[in-house]
Motif scaffolding. Sequence first.
Motif, PDB file in Angstrom:
ATOM      1  N   GLY A 147      37.685  36.790  50.838  1.00  0.00           N
ATOM      2  CA  GLY A 147      37.448  37.185  52.229  1.00  0.00           C
ATOM      3  C   GLY A 147      36.539  38.381  52.335  1.00  0.00           C
ATOM      4  O   GLY A 147      36.805  39.332  53.081  1.00  0.00           O
ATOM      5  N   SER A 149      33.821  39.065  53.790  1.00  0.00           N
ATOM      6  CA  SER A 149      33.157  39.441  55.044  1.00  0.00           C
ATOM      7  C   SER A 149      34.117  39.978  56.092  1.00  0.00           C
ATOM      8  O   SER A 149      33.700  40.363  57.179  1.00  0.00           O
ATOM      9  N   SER A 150      35.403  40.017  55.778  1.00  0.00           N
ATOM     10  CA  SER A 150      36.389  40.568  56.708  1.00  0.00           C
ATOM     11  C   SER A 150      36.315  42.088  56.715  1.00  0.00           C
ATOM     12  O   SER A 150      35.608  42.701  55.909  1.00  0.00           O
ATOM     13  N   THR A 169      32.833  38.162  45.096  1.00  0.00           N
ATOM     14  CA  THR A 169      33.553  37.951  46.341  1.00  0.00           C
ATOM     15  C   THR A 169      33.386  36.526  46.827  1.00  0.00           C
ATOM     16  O   THR A 169      32.455  35.817  46.408  1.00  0.00           O
ATOM     17  N   ALA A 171      33.249  34.081  50.462  1.00  0.00           N
ATOM     18  CA  ALA A 171      33.050  34.094  51.912  1.00  0.00           C
ATOM     19  C   ALA A 171      32.708  32.675  52.344  1.00  0.00           C
ATOM     20  O   ALA A 171      32.401  31.812  51.515  1.00  0.00           O
ATOM     21  N   LYS A 176      27.482  35.064  55.634  1.00  0.00           N
ATOM     22  CA  LYS A 176      28.510  35.993  55.193  1.00  0.00           C
ATOM     23  C   LYS A 176      28.309  36.387  53.730  1.00  0.00           C
ATOM     24  O   LYS A 176      28.508  37.546  53.355  1.00  0.00           O
ATOM     25  N   CYS A 177      27.913  35.428  52.906  1.00  0.00           N
ATOM     26  CA  CYS A 177      27.643  35.744  51.505  1.00  0.00           C
ATOM     27  C   CYS A 177      26.496  36.745  51.374  1.00  0.00           C
ATOM     28  O   CYS A 177      26.548  37.669  50.558  1.00  0.00           O
ATOM     29  N   CYS A 180      27.718  40.171  52.119  1.00  0.00           N
ATOM     30  CA  CYS A 180      28.487  40.719  50.997  1.00  0.00           C
ATOM     31  C   CYS A 180      27.567  41.225  49.892  1.00  0.00           C
ATOM     32  O   CYS A 180      27.824  42.275  49.285  1.00  0.00           O
ATOM     33  N   ILE A 319      31.790  39.478  60.973  1.00  0.00           N
ATOM     34  CA  ILE A 319      31.540  40.113  59.680  1.00  0.00           C
ATOM     35  C   ILE A 319      31.872  41.584  59.854  1.00  0.00           C
ATOM     36  O   ILE A 319      31.161  42.328  60.521  1.00  0.00           O
TER      37      ILE A 319
END
Length: 327
Positions: A147, A149-150, A169, A171, A176-177, A180, A319
């Motif tokens: 998670g 991007s949380s 990570t 996502a 979102k990736c 990150c 994000i």
Amino acid sequence: MRYVDLPAHGGPEVMRLATGPLPQPRPGEILVRVEAAGVNRPDVAQRQGTYPPPKDASPVLGLEIAGEVVALGEGVTDVEIGAHICALANGGGYAEYCTVPATQALTFPKGYDAVKAAALPETFFTVWANLFQMAGLTEGETVLIHGGSSGIGTTAIQLAKAFGATVYTTAGSAEKCAACMDLGAARAINYKAEDFVEIIKEETGGKGVDVILDMIGASYFDRNLQILAKDGCLSIIAFLGGSTVEKANLAPIMVKRLTVTGSTMRPRTAEEKRAIRDELLAEVWPLIESGEVAPVIHAVLPFDQVVEAHRLMESSEHIGKIVLKLG
């Protein structure tokens, strides 16, 4: 004061603005005029009825605030009236005034306003306690943060990188990736298109990672055990994928001497939270003030749009953090 009332458990639409008396600070507490409040997954869980507040806490939603101290409870000597602080609240943050233990308050980092400061306490307390204190992440180790991007994920990526770890990570989208990676991840895995087990094995030459910070729970449990290195630690902080494991191979725990741990912040004692607060001020606040670490804020919504804020949280399209602005 205005506050968010929760007359029944259910969807975001059950919340409504109401008017009630100001809370009064008990011994050891401060009363804060709230200028901004963070929105977090535990707020959603409490609204749904699955994360009840402790008996001595306010039933009003909200676990992190920023604002001005306007009154002191008996025995408070290290906080002054008029100080601008952010704080981890035990409840009551979705309101114009909130009481919090003085030992859970932190000064605004230099250059921060209330909105940016309100995005700090919940995620930084959680990440510091679970990733560094309990899982013992240190310089030179590898960590997988699910998670990414949380709010928790964006905080964990930055702190792990700042303290010298190699960060992987997961996502749920290319966007979102990419976010990150911008925050310092060495590899961001799109879990909807890639198998994170295979990717981690490739990235680590089959060794696995030293630490996993997991908010998914049951549905990832078996796969997490597969990719932990010897003497590795799995730290579980939420159960977005369920809390009951129906089938898992536990042999890796014994063969690789693994540790499985986890915690929630709210039930911790005042002394435990004070210890986390003190370490944050000493170890992390300098990184924030230098700009090496910063909260990622996706949206700032006015207080009367709390329903929309919760809908955004549940959509998982954000994000970073979601913040409510009061006044």
